[in-house]
Design an enzyme around this catalytic site. Structure first.
Site: not given
Length: 355
Positions: A9, A11, A93, A103
């Site tokens: 990931d 953020d 996405c 998505c």
């Protein structure tokens, strides 16, 4: 061979997530998470391929224009690339939850290519992120998930967890003469439990574990009412097999080891975990036994061990006291083995490409 991947990931995991609007849309909002760079470098060195996967709500709309997203994102990528961190793909996405796209994490449309047979090693691949949706994505992909937390499972701990080896093997050997259980942990120290029925032999095996810097548990039931031959020989075969299995593909090991002086004896040992079993041995003893161990079985132990371990081993000792001479051989072998099994990188130490 399938590859191990980390789906990471952005953020809240690679960079800090602003607590007010959850958008990194200005350069002054960009801040890397602590220790993320050394952690990603260590993970790359451990042969992980990196993939960034992120939900960016409404990206490209008036609520989150592309032109405000690009500058901090591009700077982040420049920083990471400049430090040697390379992402195979950046998967984004741009949709909102109410768009019901296929998505958005935890749905898997963005990672479908990795789910094809033979692409990803699902046993050694992970999703890393700070939200429950990241863990749900991992579950949907059939792999493990790690929940990043700056004050919990942080980048230093993640890197340690995913790169620290725990090489282990168990061997059970049963013959008409002996029944042997051997457990070997090459990356753990202390706590070895050894019981062969031959007290001095137990002490010698403990010298290998102690000076080799690893743990082993050995339990033996043998025909000691005859003599110690089968017990010593079969223990060597089981131990050598266990070490060989625990070494795995031998990627990153030192492979070679050598040591010279030990105690008042001059004990020499040279070792090559080569896949080619061979023993050169020179030692003389004054008596037939040291404690309850036959001195003639010392050479036989190392010969059996070298063949089961598939290593080239040279051993030599000189001294005056038989106890010290025997012990010096086991100690010097342990010290040499410590060097040879130590993980020093991630490449195979052979120009042939196989050991």
């Amino acid at each position: 061979m399938s590859q191990k991947f980390l789906f990471i990931d952005r953020d809240g995991t690679i960079i800090a997530e602003p607590p007010t609007d959850y958008q990194v849309d200005r350069l002054d909002k960009l801040a890397l998470e602590p220790d993320v760079i050394p952690a990603l470098l260590a993970l790359q060195k451990a042969d992980y391929k990196l993939v960034m996967i992120t939900n960016q709500d409404g990206l490209g709309t008036s609520s989150f224009p592309q032109e405000t997203f690009d500058p901090p994102h591009n700077l982040m990528m420049q920083i990471l690339t400049s430090q040697g961190i390379n992402f195979e793909q950046i998967l984004i996405c741009p949709h909102l939850p109410e768009d019901n796209c296929t998505c958005r994490k935890p749905k898997t449309a963005l990672v479908e290519s990795y789910l094809a047979d033979g692409v990803m090693n699902s046993a050694t691949s992970y999703v890393i992120g700070d939200r429950e949706t990241d863990l749900q994505l991992a579950e949907n992909m059939g792999i493990s998930g790690l929940r990043y937390q700056r004050d919990g499972l942080n980048w230093t701990q993640i890197a340690k967890q995913l790169t620290q080896r725990d090489r282990h093997a168990y061997v059970n050997r049963v013959t008409k003469e002996t029944a042997i259980d051997v457990n070997v942990w090459l990356d753990r120290e202390g706590g070895s439990k050894i019981k062969t029925g031959v007290g001095f032999f137990d002490h010698m095996l403990d010298q290998i574990a102690t000076h080799g810097g690893f743990r082993m548990d050995i339990q033996v039931s043998g025909d000691l009412y005859i003599d110690d031959h089968h017990t010593v020989e079969d223990t060597a075969l089981a131990l050598g097999e266990a070490i060989n299995i625990a070494l795995g593909d031998k990627r990153g090991i030192g492979r070679f080891g050598f040591v010279l002086p030990m105690d008042e004896c001059l004990a020499r040992c040279a070792l090559d975990i080569s896949g080619r079993p061979h023993l050169e041995y020179k030692a003389e003893f004054n008596y037939q036994r040291v404690g309850d161990l036959s001195t003639e079985m010392v050479e036989h132990f190392f010969r059996s061990l070298s063949y089961a371990m598939a290593c080239t081993l040279h051993l030599k000792t000189k001294g005056r006291n038989d106890h010290h001479r025997v012990e010096s051989l086991f100690k010097v072998f342990g010290r040499t083995l410590r060097q040879a099994i130590r993980v020093e990188g991630n490449t195979l130490p052979s120009s042939k490409g196989v050991l």
